[in-house]
Design an enzyme around this catalytic site. Structure first.
Site, PDB file in Angstrom:
ATOM      1  N   ASP A   1      47.663  31.243  45.674  1.00  0.00           N
ATOM      2  CA  ASP A   1      47.001  30.467  46.128  1.00  0.00           C
ATOM      3  C   ASP A   1      46.831  29.126  45.192  1.00  0.00           C
ATOM      4  O   ASP A   1      46.870  28.287  45.922  1.00  0.00           O
ATOM      5  CB  ASP A   1      45.647  31.052  46.305  1.00  0.00           C
TER       6      ASP A   1
ATOM      7  N   PHE B  46      49.793  27.149  45.355  1.00  0.00           N
ATOM      8  CA  PHE B  46      49.935  26.572  46.502  1.00  0.00           C
ATOM      9  C   PHE B  46      49.184  25.378  46.727  1.00  0.00           C
ATOM     10  O   PHE B  46      49.481  24.162  47.175  1.00  0.00           O
ATOM     11  CB  PHE B  46      49.873  27.370  47.613  1.00  0.00           C
ATOM     12  N   ASP B  47      47.902  25.459  46.333  1.00  0.00           N
ATOM     13  CA  ASP B  47      46.848  24.463  46.379  1.00  0.00           C
ATOM     14  C   ASP B  47      47.305  23.159  45.393  1.00  0.00           C
ATOM     15  O   ASP B  47      47.181  22.167  46.001  1.00  0.00           O
ATOM     16  CB  ASP B  47      45.496  24.990  45.878  1.00  0.00           C
TER      17      ASP B  47
ATOM     18  N   LEU C 102      38.519  26.437  53.827  1.00  0.00           N
ATOM     19  CA  LEU C 102      37.599  25.929  52.807  1.00  0.00           C
ATOM     20  C   LEU C 102      38.652  25.172  51.715  1.00  0.00           C
ATOM     21  O   LEU C 102      39.544  25.673  51.364  1.00  0.00           O
ATOM     22  CB  LEU C 102      36.843  27.069  52.123  1.00  0.00           C
TER      23      LEU C 102
ATOM     24  N   GLU D 185      28.569  34.271  49.426  1.00  0.00           N
ATOM     25  CA  GLU D 185      28.978  35.224  50.044  1.00  0.00           C
ATOM     26  C   GLU D 185      30.374  35.625  49.174  1.00  0.00           C
ATOM     27  O   GLU D 185      30.928  34.930  48.705  1.00  0.00           O
ATOM     28  CB  GLU D 185      29.199  35.126  51.417  1.00  0.00           C
TER      29      GLU D 185
ATOM     30  N   LYS E 102      34.322  36.177  49.462  1.00  0.00           N
ATOM     31  CA  LYS E 102      35.609  35.832  50.194  1.00  0.00           C
ATOM     32  C   LYS E 102      36.222  37.193  50.752  1.00  0.00           C
ATOM     33  O   LYS E 102      37.060  37.493  49.687  1.00  0.00           O
ATOM     34  CB  LYS E 102      36.055  34.476  49.557  1.00  0.00           C
TER      35      LYS E 102
ATOM     36  N   ASP F 143      39.335  39.092  51.816  1.00  0.00           N
ATOM     37  CA  ASP F 143      40.825  38.761  52.048  1.00  0.00           C
ATOM     38  C   ASP F 143      41.318  39.552  53.386  1.00  0.00           C
ATOM     39  O   ASP F 143      41.706  40.810  53.245  1.00  0.00           O
ATOM     40  CB  ASP F 143      41.394  39.383  50.949  1.00  0.00           C
TER      41      ASP F 143
ATOM     42  N   ARG G 211      42.988  32.979  64.357  1.00  0.00           N
ATOM     43  CA  ARG G 211      42.869  31.774  63.979  1.00  0.00           C
ATOM     44  C   ARG G 211      43.988  30.584  64.466  1.00  0.00           C
ATOM     45  O   ARG G 211      43.721  29.395  64.741  1.00  0.00           O
ATOM     46  CB  ARG G 211      42.610  31.442  62.685  1.00  0.00           C
TER      47      ARG G 211
ATOM     48  N   GLU H  16      35.742  37.867  59.213  1.00  0.00           N
ATOM     49  CA  GLU H  16      37.101  38.484  58.656  1.00  0.00           C
ATOM     50  C   GLU H  16      37.674  39.858  59.110  1.00  0.00           C
ATOM     51  O   GLU H  16      36.804  40.776  58.661  1.00  0.00           O
ATOM     52  CB  GLU H  16      36.907  38.286  57.164  1.00  0.00           C
TER      53      GLU H  16
ATOM     54  N   TYR I  94      30.878  36.387  59.272  1.00  0.00           N
ATOM     55  CA  TYR I  94      29.959  35.459  58.160  1.00  0.00           C
ATOM     56  C   TYR I  94      29.589  34.036  58.710  1.00  0.00           C
ATOM     57  O   TYR I  94      29.309  33.166  58.117  1.00  0.00           O
ATOM     58  CB  TYR I  94      31.134  35.204  57.016  1.00  0.00           C
TER      59      TYR I  94
ATOM     60  N   LYS J 162      27.703  28.319  50.572  1.00  0.00           N
ATOM     61  CA  LYS J 162      27.436  27.503  51.618  1.00  0.00           C
ATOM     62  C   LYS J 162      26.139  26.679  51.699  1.00  0.00           C
ATOM     63  O   LYS J 162      25.311  27.362  51.266  1.00  0.00           O
ATOM     64  CB  LYS J 162      27.729  28.357  53.103  1.00  0.00           C
TER      65      LYS J 162
ATOM     66  N   LYS K 171      37.893  30.783  43.695  1.00  0.00           N
ATOM     67  CA  LYS K 171      38.764  31.876  43.559  1.00  0.00           C
ATOM     68  C   LYS K 171      38.767  32.454  42.350  1.00  0.00           C
ATOM     69  O   LYS K 171      38.820  31.836  41.114  1.00  0.00           O
ATOM     70  CB  LYS K 171      40.149  31.264  43.722  1.00  0.00           C
TER      71      LYS K 171
ATOM     72  N   CYS L   7      62.862  57.454  17.979  1.00  0.00           N
ATOM     73  CA  CYS L   7      63.508  56.802  19.211  1.00  0.00           C
ATOM     74  C   CYS L   7      63.403  57.833  20.190  1.00  0.00           C
ATOM     75  O   CYS L   7      63.789  59.114  20.116  1.00  0.00           O
ATOM     76  CB  CYS L   7      64.829  56.454  19.050  1.00  0.00           C
TER      77      CYS L   7
ATOM     78  N   CYS M 184      67.370  58.499  21.219  1.00  0.00           N
ATOM     79  CA  CYS M 184      68.410  59.058  20.384  1.00  0.00           C
ATOM     80  C   CYS M 184      67.855  59.933  19.263  1.00  0.00           C
ATOM     81  O   CYS M 184      68.444  60.413  18.092  1.00  0.00           O
ATOM     82  CB  CYS M 184      69.500  57.959  19.859  1.00  0.00           C
TER      83      CYS M 184
ATOM     84  N   CYS N 180      64.704  50.884  17.151  1.00  0.00           N
ATOM     85  CA  CYS N 180      65.383  51.947  16.815  1.00  0.00           C
ATOM     86  C   CYS N 180      66.615  51.210  16.147  1.00  0.00           C
ATOM     87  O   CYS N 180      67.452  50.271  16.715  1.00  0.00           O
ATOM     88  CB  CYS N 180      65.963  52.600  18.354  1.00  0.00           C
TER      89      CYS N 180
ATOM     90  N   CYS O 237      72.841  54.749  20.175  1.00  0.00           N
ATOM     91  CA  CYS O 237      71.458  54.983  20.900  1.00  0.00           C
ATOM     92  C   CYS O 237      71.943  54.665  22.308  1.00  0.00           C
ATOM     93  O   CYS O 237      72.177  53.498  22.647  1.00  0.00           O
ATOM     94  CB  CYS O 237      70.225  54.201  20.488  1.00  0.00           C
TER      95      CYS O 237
HETATM   96  S1  IVH Z   1      33.144  30.676  56.011  1.00  0.00           S
HETATM   97  C1  IVH Z   1      34.858  26.249  57.708  1.00  0.00           C
HETATM   98  N1  IVH Z   1      32.934  32.857  54.665  1.00  0.00           N
HETATM   99  O1  IVH Z   1      38.306  32.133  53.986  1.00  0.00           O
HETATM  100  C2  IVH Z   1      35.424  27.528  56.875  1.00  0.00           C
HETATM  101  N2  IVH Z   1      35.058  32.150  55.234  1.00  0.00           N
HETATM  102  O2  IVH Z   1      39.498  29.221  53.887  1.00  0.00           O
HETATM  103  C3  IVH Z   1      34.146  28.516  57.158  1.00  0.00           C
HETATM  104  N3  IVH Z   1      36.806  33.982  54.514  1.00  0.00           N
HETATM  105  O3  IVH Z   1      40.355  31.973  56.575  1.00  0.00           O
HETATM  106  C4  IVH Z   1      34.596  29.830  56.566  1.00  0.00           C
HETATM  107  N4  IVH Z   1      35.233  35.182  53.647  1.00  0.00           N
HETATM  108  O4  IVH Z   1      38.542  33.898  57.230  1.00  0.00           O
HETATM  109  C5  IVH Z   1      33.697  32.004  55.269  1.00  0.00           C
HETATM  110  N5  IVH Z   1      32.377  34.730  53.599  1.00  0.00           N
HETATM  111  C6  IVH Z   1      33.398  34.090  54.150  1.00  0.00           C
HETATM  112  C7  IVH Z   1      34.570  34.331  54.089  1.00  0.00           C
HETATM  113  C8  IVH Z   1      35.591  33.292  54.650  1.00  0.00           C
HETATM  114  C9  IVH Z   1      36.446  35.065  54.067  1.00  0.00           C
HETATM  115  C10 IVH Z   1      38.237  33.450  55.008  1.00  0.00           C
HETATM  116  C11 IVH Z   1      37.988  32.683  56.418  1.00  0.00           C
HETATM  117  C12 IVH Z   1      39.059  31.417  56.333  1.00  0.00           C
HETATM  118  C13 IVH Z   1      39.219  31.135  54.848  1.00  0.00           C
HETATM  119  C14 IVH Z   1      38.797  29.796  54.476  1.00  0.00           C
END
Ligand code: IVH
Length: 665
Positions: A31, A34-35, A81, A111, A113, A115, A134, A171, A223, A286, A310, A404, A407, A422, A428
């Site tokens: 991630d 990628f970001d 996010l 909260e 996150k 996966d 989504r 999720e 969530y 949040k 992360k 070793c 051998c 060795c 060997c």
């Molecule tokens: S809130 C506007 N809460 O993370 C987005 N998302 O990048 C608000 N995810 O695909 C999302 N746990 O499915 C929120 N406690 C959590 C989460 C959560 C996992 C995932 C979500 C989304 C990605 C957001």
């Protein structure tokens, strides 16, 4: 570099990764990486608006939609996010919030996150009427029947205070124990294993047959609540109410009055999140008050009132079952831990490297220990510590072998090096096979049609005992061996024949002299021109060559001091392998490190040490062996020596990671 070309390159890469992620459920890149690509592209687009494309991946929320399901427009876009990776990023987020809200007081809800797979649930008159993926954030797949197999999601609720229509977000996931159970069954019946819980959940939600989906026991955490006439003032209120109504709300959330408590939450869950029934890759922060959320609003892709954090690398805990000692091609012995298999950052880990005897001593590993394993750059996992609270005092410590494992000859520790070796390099078996594999690789003699299995077989049958014997092979040698047709034998023999034209610098590298990587081999060839000159070179002549230090010089002298090696060279010469060459200058990759000196210490993810040394030289830098005040950089890998670190700190030398080094290039 041409900006436009770089932008095209970034777009292609990002599209490729997005496609793999959303269409094939494959993560080809971390991630974080990628970001970084995405933000590099965003920055270039901002600075060069004329080059920005309408269909750039920065303009999409992510993903596209699959075909088999009916697609549905989301009532509210499903955004992603923004990500943060450290304390500073989080504090910056808090400063932005503070600035935007002026004098107002505010609170956060933290909260985990989760996966899994983002899902949207529509309720009408208390009934679950739709479950949608989504998709691209604007339109998703209608997977209502599959979503209804999630046992924890109520199909009907009775509550007068909730509006007729509302929506929940959550999720969907496959709990780890279900995932493991499915894979156990699959392995018993010889089926291919599922890659990881997230991919498994995503694949399962997209199955056409809900009966099979139901057997997979998917689960979900809700969530978010969304709706036009929201009866709640705060996110907290909605979580409590939904929980009381029987919705699956993970009870891991907390209200935080300020960013300091957010940071405490981050710490609290850093390790503890590994005890949960599902994978989590970070936390989500949040703003609690819905009014404030509205005032903060959104950017094109994500809310300004929330952000994710992360965790840098995943840690798991598991039992160490035993330690194996692997013999490398240069005789170096690497301890490798065999672990009770665990899932870590999406893959099943069964083994982890312990690097060397020093590291074993540092970790003080005992039989039966529960160890923490970590994935650095997500490549080879390593053991980072022992859970001492779970140590059984009756169990003995692991002892590094004296002989070793292959051998049985006595191991030696070279002065100043962390590795045990060795020294029986002519007999060997593992070393010899490793040397032959090294010799035939593309960067060396490039003997294409000869694979590792064939080498193993020819060696086991005593048809070859070193690389010199390759040139004596004939069709007759393959008679009676399984799996060789005359065509494949011809291919092998002709690629061996072709290797006789490979230039000397590659042959020298192929000989596998310890510490002589491809670039050092090239430098030696520039200087000495032939194997005979190199063989006769004295220690003084060797170290007079730029980049050749004490260690390399001694290793070369020791190589030519062995009768077997001289014998081998004579046979290679008779076979007409190239053993001399006239090169004038090293082909440089760039001058980006010109005038800079480096000390290398520790173990690296992307390079072995010879490879890292090569990279520095090819880009104009210099590698030195000891730290002095004139040194520019110390590149610190895993397990670097503490005395080097201390000295570098005293002399205020810049200490950089492998990643930072790559950025210098
Ligand atoms: S809130 C506007 N809460 O993370 C987005 N998302 O990048 C608000 N995810 O695909 C999302 N746990 O499915 C929120 N406690 C959590 C989460 C959560 C996992 C995932 C979500 C989304 C990605 C957001």
């Amino acid at each position: 570099m041409d900006i436009r070309k770089r932008m095209d390159e970034l777009i292609n890469l990002i599209n490729k990764y997005n496609d793999a992620y959303y269409q094939k459920n494959e993560s080809l890149i971390s991630d974080l990486a990628f970001d970084q690509l995405l933000s590099e592209l965003q920055k270039l687009e901002q600075e060069n608006p004329l080059f920005a494309l309408n269909d750039s991946p920065t303009q999409r929320v992510g993903g596209t939609i699959t075909k088999q399901f009916k697609s549905v427009n989301h009532r509210f876009p499903m955004l992603s996010l923004g990500n943060t990776y450290n304390e500073t990023d989080l504090k910056d987020f808090d400063s932005r919030v503070k600035k935007a809200l002026g004098d107002e007081k505010y609170e956060y809800i933290c909260e985990l996150k989760f996966d899994g797979v983002a899902l949207s649930f529509w309720y009408e008159n208390g009934k679950l009427i739709k479950g949608i993926t989504r998709g691209d954030g604007i339109r998703g797949d209608d997977i209502t029947n599959n979503v209804k197999t999630i046992k924890s999601i109520p199909h009907t609720i009775v509550d007068e205070n909730l509006p007729v229509e509302f929506e929940l977000r959550g999720e969907g996931f496959m709990p780890n124990h279900i995932f493991e159970q499915i894979n156990l069954e699959r392995s018993l019946s010889g089926e291919a294993l599922l890659a990881n819980p997230r991919n498994s959940a995503s694949g399962t939600f997209k199955m056409q047959d809900s009966a099979i989906v139901a057997q997979r026991n998917l689960d979900c955490y809700i969530y978010a609540y969304l709706g036009y006439d929201n009866p709640f003032q705060t996110h907290e209120e909605s979580l409590i109410k939904l929980f009381n109504l029987g919705f699956p709300i993970s009870q891991t959330w907390e209200k935080c009055a300020d960013i300091e408590s957010v940071l405490a939450y981050v710490e609290k869950w850093r390790l503890k999140r590994n005890d949960l029934p599902l994978n989590t890759d970070g936390i989500v922060i949040k703003i609690n008050d819905y009014g404030q959320q509205e005032r903060l609003g959104f950017t094109a892709k994500s809310p300004r009132w929330a952000i994710s954090f992360k965790y840098p690398s995943e840690i798991a805990k598991t039992e160490i079952l035993s330690i194996s000692y692997q013999v490398g091609r240069t005789g170096n012995i690497t301890p490798v831990a065999n672990l009770n298999p665990v899932y870590l950052a999406g893959t099943m880990i069964k083994r982890a490297s312990i690097h060397n005897a020093n590291e074993m001593t540092r970790l003080d590993l005992h039989e039966g220990d529960m160890v923490f394993i970590e994935k650095g750059g997500e490549i080879i996992p390593k053991i980072t510590g022992v859970d001492m609270s779970m140590r059984n005092p009756q169990k003995p410590i692991f002892v590094f072998p004296t002989n070793c494992p292959d051998c049985n000859s006595e191991l030696e520790r070279v002065e100043g090096e962390a590795n045990h070796y060795c020294m029986n390099d002519s007999f060997c078996p593992t070393q010899i096979k490793g040397k032959i594999e090294h010799f035939i690789q593309r960067k060396a003699l490039n003997i294409e049609n000869l694979g590792v299995e064939t080498i193993d077989l020819l060696f086991e049958k005593s048809i070859i005992k070193d690389v010199g014997d390759l040139y004596k092979l004939s069709t007759l040698d393959f008679i009676g061996l399984d799996g060789f047709q005359s065509k494949s034998i011809q291919n092998i023999l002709s690629s061996i024949e072709k290797s006789k034209t490979v230039p000397f610098r590659k042959v020298l590298f192929g000989l596998g002299i310890r510490h002589v990587g491809a670039t050092i081999a090239e430098k030696l060839v520039i200087e000495f021109k032939s194997i005979n000159n190199l063989r006769e070179a004295s220690y003084e002549e060797l170290i007079a060559v730029p980049e050749i230090g004490d260690r390399i010089a001694l290793s070369i002298i020791s190589f030519f001091g062995k009768k077997d090696n001289i014998d081998l060279i004579t046979r290679l010469e008779q076979s007409k392998v190239q053993l001399s060459e006239e090169i004038l200058e090293l082909e440089q990759e760039s001058k980006s490190l010109e005038g800079k000196s480096f000390v290398i210490s520790g173990v690296f993810q992307n390079f072995d040490r010879d490879g890292l040394r090569d990279k520095i030289i090819l880009n104009g830098g210099k590698v030195v062996s000891s730290i002095s005040s004139k040194l520019d950089y110390l590149i610190a890998g895993d397990n670097m020596g503490p005395s080097k670190l201390e000295k570098a700190n005293q002399l205020l030398i810049k200490i950089i990671t492998e990643e930072e080094f790559l950025n210098l290039l």
